[in-house]
Design a protein around this motif. Structure first.
Motif, PDB file in Angstrom:
ATOM      1  N   UNK A  12       0.823  -1.223   0.000  1.00  0.00           N
ATOM      2  CA  UNK A  12       0.000   0.000   0.000  1.00  0.00           C
ATOM      3  C   UNK A  12       0.852   1.267   0.000  1.00  0.00           C
ATOM      4  N   UNK A  13       0.174   2.402  -0.152  1.00  0.00           N
ATOM      5  CA  UNK A  13       0.833   3.716  -0.157  1.00  0.00           C
ATOM      6  C   UNK A  13       0.690   4.411   1.202  1.00  0.00           C
ATOM      7  N   UNK A  14       1.007   3.726   2.271  1.00  0.00           N
ATOM      8  CA  UNK A  14       0.752   4.199   3.634  1.00  0.00           C
ATOM      9  C   UNK A  14       1.390   5.530   3.989  1.00  0.00           C
ATOM     10  N   UNK A  15       2.668   5.695   3.689  1.00  0.00           N
ATOM     11  CA  UNK A  15       3.349   6.943   4.054  1.00  0.00           C
ATOM     12  C   UNK A  15       2.719   8.129   3.327  1.00  0.00           C
ATOM     13  N   UNK A  16       2.369   7.949   2.074  1.00  0.00           N
ATOM     14  CA  UNK A  16       1.723   9.015   1.301  1.00  0.00           C
ATOM     15  C   UNK A  16       0.395   9.418   1.934  1.00  0.00           C
ATOM     16  N   UNK A  17      -0.392   8.434   2.380  1.00  0.00           N
ATOM     17  CA  UNK A  17      -1.681   8.710   3.021  1.00  0.00           C
ATOM     18  C   UNK A  17      -1.465   9.360   4.383  1.00  0.00           C
ATOM     19  N   UNK A  18      -0.515   8.838   5.152  1.00  0.00           N
ATOM     20  CA  UNK A  18      -0.194   9.414   6.457  1.00  0.00           C
ATOM     21  C   UNK A  18       0.211  10.881   6.305  1.00  0.00           C
ATOM     22  N   UNK A  19       0.983  11.164   5.282  1.00  0.00           N
ATOM     23  CA  UNK A  19       1.420  12.532   5.021  1.00  0.00           C
ATOM     24  C   UNK A  19       0.249  13.428   4.626  1.00  0.00           C
ATOM     25  N   UNK A  20      -0.638  12.940   3.786  1.00  0.00           N
ATOM     26  CA  UNK A  20      -1.802  13.731   3.361  1.00  0.00           C
ATOM     27  C   UNK A  20      -2.684  14.084   4.560  1.00  0.00           C
ATOM     28  N   UNK A  21      -2.906  13.120   5.437  1.00  0.00           N
ATOM     29  CA  UNK A  21      -3.750  13.364   6.620  1.00  0.00           C
ATOM     30  C   UNK A  21      -3.055  14.320   7.580  1.00  0.00           C
ATOM     31  N   UNK A  22      -1.751  14.112   7.803  1.00  0.00           N
ATOM     32  CA  UNK A  22      -1.039  15.003   8.730  1.00  0.00           C
ATOM     33  C   UNK A  22      -0.929  16.414   8.165  1.00  0.00           C
ATOM     34  N   UNK A  51       1.048  10.608  18.571  1.00  0.00           N
ATOM     35  CA  UNK A  51       0.003  11.333  17.841  1.00  0.00           C
ATOM     36  C   UNK A  51       0.088  11.046  16.331  1.00  0.00           C
ATOM     37  N   UNK A  52       1.303  11.011  15.811  1.00  0.00           N
ATOM     38  CA  UNK A  52       1.490  10.706  14.380  1.00  0.00           C
ATOM     39  C   UNK A  52       1.048   9.272  14.102  1.00  0.00           C
ATOM     40  N   UNK A  53       1.507   8.338  14.926  1.00  0.00           N
ATOM     41  CA  UNK A  53       1.202   6.919  14.734  1.00  0.00           C
ATOM     42  C   UNK A  53      -0.298   6.645  14.865  1.00  0.00           C
ATOM     43  N   UNK A  54      -0.995   7.451  15.665  1.00  0.00           N
ATOM     44  CA  UNK A  54      -2.438   7.241  15.863  1.00  0.00           C
ATOM     45  C   UNK A  54      -3.222   7.390  14.558  1.00  0.00           C
ATOM     46  N   UNK A  55      -2.644   8.075  13.568  1.00  0.00           N
ATOM     47  CA  UNK A  55      -3.310   8.234  12.270  1.00  0.00           C
ATOM     48  C   UNK A  55      -3.534   6.870  11.625  1.00  0.00           C
ATOM     49  N   UNK A  56      -2.618   5.919  11.862  1.00  0.00           N
ATOM     50  CA  UNK A  56      -2.755   4.576  11.300  1.00  0.00           C
ATOM     51  C   UNK A  56      -4.020   3.860  11.787  1.00  0.00           C
ATOM     52  N   UNK A  62      -7.642   4.322   6.382  1.00  0.00           N
ATOM     53  CA  UNK A  62      -7.986   3.139   5.575  1.00  0.00           C
ATOM     54  C   UNK A  62      -8.904   3.480   4.410  1.00  0.00           C
ATOM     55  N   UNK A  63      -9.692   4.538   4.535  1.00  0.00           N
ATOM     56  CA  UNK A  63     -10.538   4.970   3.419  1.00  0.00           C
ATOM     57  C   UNK A  63      -9.709   5.554   2.274  1.00  0.00           C
ATOM     58  N   UNK A  64      -8.580   6.194   2.610  1.00  0.00           N
ATOM     59  CA  UNK A  64      -7.720   6.807   1.594  1.00  0.00           C
ATOM     60  C   UNK A  64      -6.657   5.848   1.048  1.00  0.00           C
ATOM     61  N   UNK A  65      -6.386   4.794   1.778  1.00  0.00           N
ATOM     62  CA  UNK A  65      -5.324   3.861   1.427  1.00  0.00           C
ATOM     63  C   UNK A  65      -5.611   3.163   0.103  1.00  0.00           C
ATOM     64  N   UNK A  66      -4.579   3.012  -0.730  1.00  0.00           N
ATOM     65  CA  UNK A  66      -4.759   2.285  -1.989  1.00  0.00           C
ATOM     66  C   UNK A  66      -3.597   1.317  -2.195  1.00  0.00           C
ATOM     67  N   UNK A  67      -3.849   0.347  -3.051  1.00  0.00           N
ATOM     68  CA  UNK A  67      -2.843  -0.665  -3.351  1.00  0.00           C
ATOM     69  C   UNK A  67      -1.889  -0.119  -4.413  1.00  0.00           C
ATOM     70  N   UNK A  68      -0.643  -0.505  -4.313  1.00  0.00           N
ATOM     71  CA  UNK A  68       0.361  -0.010  -5.255  1.00  0.00           C
ATOM     72  C   UNK A  68       0.114  -0.564  -6.660  1.00  0.00           C
ATOM     73  N   UNK A  69       0.539   0.205  -7.632  1.00  0.00           N
ATOM     74  CA  UNK A  69       0.369  -0.143  -9.037  1.00  0.00           C
ATOM     75  C   UNK A  69       0.966  -1.524  -9.338  1.00  0.00           C
ATOM     76  N   UNK A  70       0.222  -2.337 -10.037  1.00  0.00           N
ATOM     77  CA  UNK A  70       0.602  -3.684 -10.474  1.00  0.00           C
ATOM     78  C   UNK A  70       0.646  -4.720  -9.356  1.00  0.00           C
TER      79      UNK A  70
END
Length: 195
Positions: A12-22, A51-56, A62-70
């Motif tokens: 997944x693109x977790x760091x990207x989503x975490x960054x967008x939310x933060x 506080x940062x980790x609580x975003x997970x 999870x609504x914004x999370x997406x699977x990586x290409x391919x």
């Protein structure tokens, strides 16, 4: 052959989503290239890690999370004749959330995968991977395991440069597919392409 794959920033693109939310939460506009540390200490030095980790653990994450290409294509190909495990660090809440996300975004597409949740204070090394392949974006977690083959999934993040790794690596799921094919073909002595 057993294939063990990390969840966050590998599938997944977790760091990207975490960054967008933060960015929304704290009124900032950081890009993925600005992040120089797994725990965002360099961009948010005054915000507690908890506080940062609580975003997970949020539904928003999870609504914004997406699977990586391919990734779906590659998972589908290798799940036909190999056992795939998603190995990830979890707490009670994130275990349920990750299980639901995997069901909705992977299993519902006919891909047989099993989730292995590792408590946050435990090592991924508690799983016997001695006859398998481990894929992770974190060198520390790769080094903790006894996997026969270890592959670093690089995300071209600033902090990837700090990870010293001389083993196999991939920067995309297409590259990963080729590496997996070569390993499994060699292990099974297969030359007909059915791995």
């Amino acid at each position: 052959m057993n294939i063990y794959i990390d969840f966050d920033d590998t599938i997944t693109n977790s760091i990207q989503v975490l960054l967008a939310i933060s960015n929304r939460r704290y009124g900032t506009s950081y890009k993925i290239e600005d992040v120089g540390d797994w725990n965002f200490k360099d961009i948010y030095p005054n915000i507690p890690l908890k506080e940062i980790v609580s975003i997970y653990d949020t539904d928003e994450f999870y609504n914004l999370l997406s699977i990586k290409r391919d990734a779906l294509f590659v998972l589908r190909r290798f799940a036909k004749r190999n056992k795939i495990f998603i190995v990830t660090k979890v707490n009670k809440r994130s275990m349920v959330q990750k299980f639901q996300w995997i069901k909705e975004h992977i299993q519902n597409f006919g891909i047989d995968v099993e989730l292995i949740g590792i408590p946050l204070n435990k090592s991924k090394g508690i799983i016997d991977m001695s006859e398998g392949i481990m894929i992770d974006d974190n060198v520390k977690f790769l080094n903790e395991t006894n996997a026969k083959y270890k592959i670093l999934f690089k995300n071209n993040r600033k902090f990837d440069e700090l990870q010293e790794w001389s083993g196999m690596s991939a920067t995309s799921w297409q590259e990963l597919e080729k590496i997996l094919y070569n390993i499994i073909s060699k292990e099974k002595g297969i030359t007909n392409g059915k791995i």
